[in-house]
Design a protein around this motif. Structure first.
Motif, mmCIF file in Angstrom:
data_model
loop_
_atom_site.group_PDB
_atom_site.id
_atom_site.type_symbol
_atom_site.label_atom_id
_atom_site.label_comp_id
_atom_site.label_asym_id
_atom_site.label_seq_id
_atom_site.Cartn_x
_atom_site.Cartn_y
_atom_site.Cartn_z
ATOM 1 N N GLY A 1 1.191 -1.299 0.334
ATOM 2 C CA GLY A 1 0.183 0.063 -0.150
ATOM 3 C C GLY A 1 0.814 1.458 -0.510
ATOM 4 N N TYR A 2 1.572 1.274 0.408
ATOM 5 C CA TYR A 2 2.489 2.212 0.679
ATOM 6 C C TYR A 2 3.562 2.719 -0.400
ATOM 7 N N VAL A 3 3.926 1.282 -1.320
ATOM 8 C CA VAL A 3 4.509 1.410 -2.370
ATOM 9 C C VAL A 3 3.454 2.183 -3.357
ATOM 10 N N GLY B 1 0.518 -9.426 13.732
ATOM 11 C CA GLY B 1 -0.279 -9.139 12.341
ATOM 12 C C GLY B 1 0.771 -9.831 11.957
ATOM 13 N N GLY B 2 0.776 -10.121 10.766
ATOM 14 C CA GLY B 2 1.744 -10.473 9.564
ATOM 15 C C GLY B 2 3.627 -10.810 10.584
ATOM 16 N N VAL B 3 3.963 -9.906 10.658
ATOM 17 C CA VAL B 3 5.881 -10.161 11.693
ATOM 18 C C VAL B 3 5.587 -10.668 12.728
ATOM 19 N N GLY B 4 4.167 -10.199 13.989
ATOM 20 C CA GLY B 4 4.610 -10.895 14.662
ATOM 21 C C GLY B 4 3.890 -11.789 15.297
ATOM 22 N N ALA C 1 -1.345 -7.022 22.019
ATOM 23 C CA ALA C 1 -2.544 -7.268 20.789
ATOM 24 C C ALA C 1 -3.584 -6.523 21.076
ATOM 25 N N SER C 2 -4.383 -6.150 21.105
ATOM 26 C CA SER C 2 -5.821 -6.054 21.405
ATOM 27 C C SER C 2 -6.684 -7.401 21.609
ATOM 28 N N SER C 3 -8.115 -7.603 22.759
ATOM 29 C CA SER C 3 -7.822 -8.533 23.600
ATOM 30 C C SER C 3 -8.990 -9.682 22.971
ATOM 31 N N ALA C 4 -9.239 -8.836 21.179
ATOM 32 C CA ALA C 4 -9.989 -10.148 20.337
ATOM 33 C C ALA C 4 -9.142 -11.719 19.916
ATOM 34 N N ASN C 5 -7.467 -10.339 20.056
ATOM 35 C CA ASN C 5 -6.692 -11.130 19.653
ATOM 36 C C ASN C 5 -5.737 -12.229 20.396
ATOM 37 N N HIS C 6 -6.058 -12.362 22.238
ATOM 38 C CA HIS C 6 -5.221 -12.883 22.913
ATOM 39 C C HIS C 6 -5.652 -14.742 22.990
ATOM 40 N N GLU D 1 -2.384 -7.074 26.222
ATOM 41 C CA GLU D 1 -2.854 -5.535 26.158
ATOM 42 C C GLU D 1 -1.873 -4.609 25.624
ATOM 43 N N TYR D 2 -2.495 -3.593 24.601
ATOM 44 C CA TYR D 2 -1.834 -3.033 24.247
ATOM 45 C C TYR D 2 -2.327 -1.325 24.576
ATOM 46 N N GLY D 3 -1.921 -0.316 24.558
ATOM 47 C CA GLY D 3 -2.504 0.593 25.114
ATOM 48 C C GLY D 3 -1.565 1.631 26.554
ATOM 49 N N SER E 1 13.426 -2.979 15.928
ATOM 50 C CA SER E 1 12.329 -2.154 15.197
ATOM 51 C C SER E 1 13.076 -2.112 13.930
ATOM 52 N N ILE E 2 11.174 -2.370 13.265
ATOM 53 C CA ILE E 2 11.682 -2.002 11.796
ATOM 54 C C ILE E 2 10.774 -0.829 11.127
ATOM 55 N N LEU E 3 10.269 -0.355 12.115
ATOM 56 C CA LEU E 3 9.622 0.593 12.030
ATOM 57 C C LEU E 3 10.278 2.056 12.495
ATOM 58 N N TYR F 1 17.832 -1.380 13.569
ATOM 59 C CA TYR F 1 16.880 -0.892 13.331
ATOM 60 C C TYR F 1 17.145 -1.968 11.614
ATOM 61 N N VAL F 2 15.626 -2.666 11.129
ATOM 62 C CA VAL F 2 16.007 -3.451 10.100
ATOM 63 C C VAL F 2 15.168 -3.854 8.835
ATOM 64 N N TRP F 3 15.837 -3.530 8.084
ATOM 65 C CA TRP F 3 15.027 -3.258 6.816
ATOM 66 C C TRP F 3 15.108 -5.479 6.073
ATOM 67 N N VAL F 4 14.134 -5.056 5.736
ATOM 68 C CA VAL F 4 14.109 -7.317 5.618
ATOM 69 C C VAL F 4 14.669 -6.959 4.416
ATOM 70 N N ARG F 5 15.613 -8.126 4.070
ATOM 71 C CA ARG F 5 16.052 -8.294 3.047
ATOM 72 C C ARG F 5 15.880 -9.745 1.828
ATOM 73 N N GLY G 1 -4.930 -2.805 8.959
ATOM 74 C CA GLY G 1 -4.053 -2.643 10.181
ATOM 75 C C GLY G 1 -4.184 -3.624 11.247
ATOM 76 N N HIS G 2 -5.525 -3.932 11.520
ATOM 77 C CA HIS G 2 -5.523 -5.340 12.312
ATOM 78 C C HIS G 2 -6.207 -6.358 11.561
ATOM 79 N N VAL G 3 -5.548 -6.745 10.374
ATOM 80 C CA VAL G 3 -5.678 -8.200 10.434
ATOM 81 C C VAL G 3 -4.997 -9.318 11.210
ATOM 82 N N ARG G 4 -5.241 -10.336 11.543
ATOM 83 C CA ARG G 4 -4.293 -11.170 11.836
ATOM 84 C C ARG G 4 -4.283 -12.381 11.129
HETATM 85 N N1 LIG Z 1 11.118 -2.504 7.864
HETATM 86 C C1 LIG Z 1 10.858 -3.626 7.412
HETATM 87 O O1 LIG Z 1 11.664 -4.513 6.860
HETATM 88 C C2 LIG Z 1 9.867 -3.844 7.696
HETATM 89 C C3 LIG Z 1 9.259 -5.134 7.280
HETATM 90 C C4 LIG Z 1 8.298 -6.089 7.066
HETATM 91 C C5 LIG Z 1 6.964 -4.746 7.853
HETATM 92 N N2 LIG Z 1 7.170 -4.011 7.944
HETATM 93 C C6 LIG Z 1 6.092 -3.001 9.196
HETATM 94 O O2 LIG Z 1 5.501 -3.078 9.822
HETATM 95 C C7 LIG Z 1 4.746 -3.117 10.478
HETATM 96 C C8 LIG Z 1 3.498 -4.147 10.778
HETATM 97 O O3 LIG Z 1 3.960 -5.426 9.293
HETATM 98 P P1 LIG Z 1 3.109 -6.859 9.848
HETATM 99 O O4 LIG Z 1 3.123 -7.078 8.280
HETATM 100 O O5 LIG Z 1 2.978 -7.323 10.729
HETATM 101 O O6 LIG Z 1 1.914 -5.868 9.139
HETATM 102 P P2 LIG Z 1 0.344 -6.164 10.099
HETATM 103 O O7 LIG Z 1 -0.025 -7.621 9.442
HETATM 104 O O8 LIG Z 1 -0.890 -5.523 9.246
HETATM 105 O O9 LIG Z 1 -0.099 -5.400 11.155
HETATM 106 C C9 LIG Z 1 -2.211 -6.252 12.125
HETATM 107 C C10 LIG Z 1 -1.554 -5.752 13.381
HETATM 108 O O10 LIG Z 1 -0.892 -4.703 13.915
HETATM 109 C C11 LIG Z 1 -1.944 -4.984 15.210
HETATM 110 N N3 LIG Z 1 -1.937 -3.192 15.885
HETATM 111 C C12 LIG Z 1 -2.673 -2.259 15.552
HETATM 112 N N4 LIG Z 1 -2.240 -1.976 16.795
HETATM 113 C C13 LIG Z 1 -1.363 -2.325 17.162
HETATM 114 C C14 LIG Z 1 -0.635 -1.650 18.242
HETATM 115 N N5 LIG Z 1 -1.111 0.381 18.549
HETATM 116 N N6 LIG Z 1 -0.244 -2.281 19.311
HETATM 117 C C15 LIG Z 1 0.022 -3.257 18.989
HETATM 118 N N7 LIG Z 1 -0.509 -3.637 17.833
HETATM 119 C C16 LIG Z 1 -1.173 -3.279 16.846
HETATM 120 C C17 LIG Z 1 -2.885 -5.490 15.339
HETATM 121 O O11 LIG Z 1 -3.484 -7.215 15.929
HETATM 122 P P3 LIG Z 1 -4.655 -5.823 16.736
HETATM 123 O O12 LIG Z 1 -5.647 -6.057 15.839
HETATM 124 O O13 LIG Z 1 -4.651 -6.831 17.688
HETATM 125 O O14 LIG Z 1 -4.936 -4.569 17.057
HETATM 126 C C18 LIG Z 1 -2.026 -6.656 14.142
HETATM 127 O O15 LIG Z 1 -2.635 -7.930 14.160
HETATM 128 C C19 LIG Z 1 4.069 -2.429 9.232
HETATM 129 O O16 LIG Z 1 3.927 -1.240 9.645
HETATM 130 C C20 LIG Z 1 4.722 -2.493 8.342
HETATM 131 O O17 LIG Z 1 4.514 -1.886 6.685
HETATM 132 C C21 LIG Z 1 8.543 -3.432 7.795
#
Ligand SMILES: NC(=O)c1ccc[n+]([C@@H]2O[C@H](COP(=O)([O-])OP(=O)(O)OC[C@H]3O[C@@H](n4cnc5c(N)ncnc54)[C@H](OP(=O)(O)O)[C@@H]3O)[C@@H](O)[C@H]2O)c1
Length: 307
Positions: A44-46, A156-159, A177-182, A194-196, A238-240, A252-256, A297-300
């Motif tokens: 989406g960012y690209v 999330g995907g990475v987590g 994660a939010s409680s729905a994902n515990h 729980e975050y926040g 951090s990846i962010l 700080y990590v940028w995936v290769r 932003g809330h994909v499981r």
């Molecule tokens: N630097 C790099 O190489 C690199 C590589 C991959 C990804 N990224 C970046 O890293 C981020 C994560 O990637 P992804 O693929 O894992 O994204 P994703 O799958 O879209 O992550 C969604 C998850 O984020 C959780 N979330 C949302 N807000 C949160 C908060 N405040 N605290 C904790 N969890 C929260 C959601 O949990 P809930 O639904 O429970 O809220 C959901 O499970 C993205 O911004 C992506 O662009 C960077």
């Protein structure tokens, strides 16, 4: 071939299904018949143009970096792979043009590995970018057996991959994660938090001495709360946010792309230690809806497109 393309930067609405030439295959590349591709937030960012300062784009561009499929044709010098091999990969090149949301993608062999036999094409397509990010950030942070690791955005995907990889290494894993994902996180092997507001107190209640490693994959509070949560000698990756490195002395990590790291992920999957959670599967023509799903932003786990 049928492909999703966009001819200008914008929202998911710039994506359209078009006919494109089958991509050319360089000497160190193979042509992959795509069976599935997965969506990552970076797609989406690209597409929106946020990476315009870092990567040239050739319009019309086919988005997508994650793939699972079958080798259809090989380049002049690709002894690693043969026609018919099932592969998966993170096909990021140095510029944006021929991505994976298409019937075929030309992929340098350095971006591919053999698909884990235990995973479907849809599951395998969900692994590369997110799995490599988890694997490489865990390695960079030096996670070891017996450590306590806090994973931010663990559902999330990475987590989701990071929780399983850290647990496989023998670490104790806490995940936000939010409680729905515990319940989901417990199933992956993490203790959910729980975050926040009140995050520091909740983590401290579980780990009074602090955590050894923080993995920051989401949320805005990870950098600010890290000093209060890290045990003596602990570190953050951090990846962010480069502040993890520049201000906190972590990483700080940028995936290769990496064949070797994909092989390590495939081995974990085939050992039954890395499962792939698929949130939703879309058809190629519905890739815009797949991008919208990812942008919530809330994909499981992972959003996947089937071709
Ligand atoms: N630097 C790099 O190489 C690199 C590589 C991959 C990804 N990224 C970046 O890293 C981020 C994560 O990637 P992804 O693929 O894992 O994204 P994703 O799958 O879209 O992550 C969604 C998850 O984020 C959780 N979330 C949302 N807000 C949160 C908060 N405040 N605290 C904790 N969890 C929260 C959601 O949990 P809930 O639904 O429970 O809220 C959901 O499970 C993205 O911004 C992506 O662009 C960077």
């Amino acid at each position: 071939m049928r492909a999703i393309t966009y001819s200008r930067y914008g929202g998911p609405d710039v994506l359209e299904l078009t006919d494109q030439p089958i991509p050319k295959v360089g000497a160190d590349s193979v042509l992959v018949r795509v069976r599935a591709a997965s969506v990552n937030p970076v797609d989406g960012y690209v597409r929106a143009g946020y990476l315009d300062g870092a990567m040239d784009v050739g319009f019309p561009a086919i988005p997508g970096w994650d793939v699972a499929g079958v080798v259809e044709r090989v380049g002049l010098d690709t002894p690693e792979l043969q026609v018919g091999d099932e592969v998966f990969g993170y096909v990021r090149k140095d510029w944006v043009h021929g991505g994976t949301f298409a019937e075929y993608v030309s992929a340098p062999v350095r971006t591919l590995a053999r698909k884990p036999a235990s995973l479907s094409f849809e599951e395998a397509a969900g692994v590369p970018l997110a799995g490599l990010t988890a694997y490489q950030s865990i390695r960079r942070a030096g996670v070891q057996a017996g450590q306590t690791v806090l994973v931010h955005a663990a559902a999330g995907g990475v987590g989701s991959f990071a929780v399983q990889i850290a647990a496989a290494l023998g670490a104790r894993v806490l995940g936000t994660a939010s409680s729905a994902n515990h319940e989901y996180l417990r199933g992956l092997g993490a203790e959910p938090v729980e975050y926040g507001d009140g995050l520091v107190e909740r983590v401290r209640a579980l780990a009074p001495e602090g955590v050894d490693v923080i993995l920051h994959y989401g949320g805005t509070e990870a950098i600010a709360t890290a000093p209060a949560l890290l045990a003596d000698g602990g570190t953050i990756a951090s990846i962010l946010d480069a502040a993890a490195r520049d201000e906190l002395g972590g990483h700080y990590v940028w995936v290769r792309p990496s064949t070797q790291d994909l092989e390590a992920l495939a081995a974990l999957a085939d050992d039954g230690r890395l499962k792939v959670e698929i949130a939703q599967v879309f058809e190629l023509a519905d890739t815009a809806a797949a991008h919208e799903a990812s942008a919530t932003g809330h994909v499981r786990g992972k959003v996947v497109v089937r071709i």
